[in-house]
Design a protein around this motif. Structure first.
Motif, mmCIF file in Angstrom:
data_model
loop_
_atom_site.group_PDB
_atom_site.id
_atom_site.type_symbol
_atom_site.label_atom_id
_atom_site.label_comp_id
_atom_site.label_asym_id
_atom_site.label_seq_id
_atom_site.Cartn_x
_atom_site.Cartn_y
_atom_site.Cartn_z
ATOM 1 N N THR A 32 0.835 -1.207 0.000
ATOM 2 C CA THR A 32 0.000 0.000 0.000
ATOM 3 C C THR A 32 0.869 1.256 0.000
ATOM 4 O O THR A 32 0.624 2.205 -0.761
ATOM 5 N N SER A 61 -5.208 -4.142 2.400
ATOM 6 C CA SER A 61 -5.165 -5.173 3.434
ATOM 7 C C SER A 61 -5.297 -4.538 4.816
ATOM 8 O O SER A 61 -5.163 -3.321 4.979
ATOM 9 N N GLU A 62 -5.542 -5.364 5.814
ATOM 10 C CA GLU A 62 -5.558 -4.884 7.193
ATOM 11 C C GLU A 62 -4.187 -4.303 7.549
ATOM 12 O O GLU A 62 -3.163 -4.728 7.013
ATOM 13 N N SER A 112 -3.072 -1.527 6.763
ATOM 14 C CA SER A 112 -2.611 -0.525 5.802
ATOM 15 C C SER A 112 -3.012 0.838 6.370
ATOM 16 O O SER A 112 -4.091 1.358 6.091
ATOM 17 N N GLN A 157 -6.397 4.299 5.519
ATOM 18 C CA GLN A 157 -7.221 3.737 6.584
ATOM 19 C C GLN A 157 -8.711 3.784 6.251
ATOM 20 O O GLN A 157 -9.508 3.063 6.850
ATOM 21 N N LYS A 195 -11.089 -3.147 3.530
ATOM 22 C CA LYS A 195 -10.065 -4.159 3.801
ATOM 23 C C LYS A 195 -10.507 -5.504 3.215
ATOM 24 O O LYS A 195 -11.606 -5.984 3.515
ATOM 25 N N ASN A 220 -5.757 -10.035 5.048
ATOM 26 C CA ASN A 220 -4.860 -9.887 6.186
ATOM 27 C C ASN A 220 -3.662 -10.796 5.945
ATOM 28 O O ASN A 220 -3.496 -11.325 4.841
#
Length: 277
Positions: A30, A46-47, A49, A56, A60, A63
């Motif tokens: 990211t 992804s989580e 990020s 944010q 998402k 992970n």
């Protein structure tokens, strides 16, 4: 016929069509996407990020261990930027088999970060953004190398976890961050990338400095009984580093190098003074 062939080749080129929808499947990916000037194309990440802040706000879809393939199919990205690690390989192969274009942002060396930014910039509306960031990265990396590469070697131990104790071996991220500062990994010859080590092994090797991540810093008292045996403990040279700067191969890796090198310099001056005495 030659003209028709040229048109067909151009049509199937991954760079021929406009990239409008991008998905990133790793926090480091990211950051690289934004550095390459593609942040406005991101539709999901992804989580964890969490940098830059606007990331944010995005959906998402992955992970460390899993990828939401169904949701990615629904979002229909033009490009997926991924990092081959954890449990994602099977999912990435499945997405590739479904016809999605995947760019792998894996890095081995710090210098690779600039290459990844430059390569990703090809997909941006304004490639000069990524090229400029890549150039700036290379210049700052050279400045840091020139500043710190001539320092006396200092042995170090990087503690990834406490129970059990894990560390890193050479040639595996982020070992180069430390070696650029003149750090000598006490477990550099380990046959595994991230070896589990025993308390006694660390004591015997007696590192001059020790580094931890924020999630292990509360367990540094583990080493207190061994301050006579471990120079890093007796001199209180146990430092916690910014995990996001250190563990993610991104432009912020330069901050990790600066942070680590400054700590090495403190230790270097102390040990040099002690030798003179």
């Amino acid at each position: 016929m030659r003209f028709i062939t040229f048109v067909l080749l151009f049509a199937v080129s991954p760079l021929a069509h406009s990239i409008e929808r991008v998905i990133s499947l790793a926090p480091s990916s990211t950051e690289l996407v934004y550095a390459a000037g593609l942040g406005d194309k991101l539709v999901a990440v992804s989580e964890y990020s969490d940098y830059p802040e606007e990331a944010q706000l995005l959906e998402k879809v992955a992970n460390f261990d899993s990828v939401n393939i169904e949701r990615i199919i629904a979002l229909n990205p033009d490009l997926i930027v991924a990092w081959r690690s954890g449990g994602s390989i099977k999912s990435l192969n499945q997405l590739k088999g479904l016809g999605f274009s995947i760019y792998y942002s894996d890095t081995t060396y710090v210098a690779d970060i600039a290459d990844r930014i430059e390569e990703l910039s090809q997909y941006a509306d304004k490639p000069d953004v990524g090229r400029t960031n890549a150039k700036a990265f290379r210049e700052e990396l050279k400045r840091l190398q020139d500043q710190y590469s001539s320092g006396a070697p200092i042995s170090y131990f990087y503690q990834l976890s406490s129970k059990p104790i894990y560390t890193i071996a050479n040639n595996h991220w982020p070992s180069e961050v430390f070696s650029l500062c003149g750090g000598i990994n006490i477990f550099e010859q380990s046959p595994t990338p991230y070896p589990q080590v025993g308390l006694e092994q660390v004591i015997v090797k007696a590192p001059q400095v020790m580094f931890t991540s924020p999630h292990t810093v509360q367990n540094t008292e583990l080493w207190t009984p061994w301050q006579k045996q471990i120079p890093a403990v007796s001199n209180k040279f146990i430092w916690s580093l910014n995990a996001d700067w250190l563990n993610r191969p991104t432009p912020r890796s330069l901050k990790a190098i600066e942070q680590a090198c400054q700590h090495f310099e403190i230790a270097r001056k102390t040990y040099s003074t002690n030798q003179i005495k």
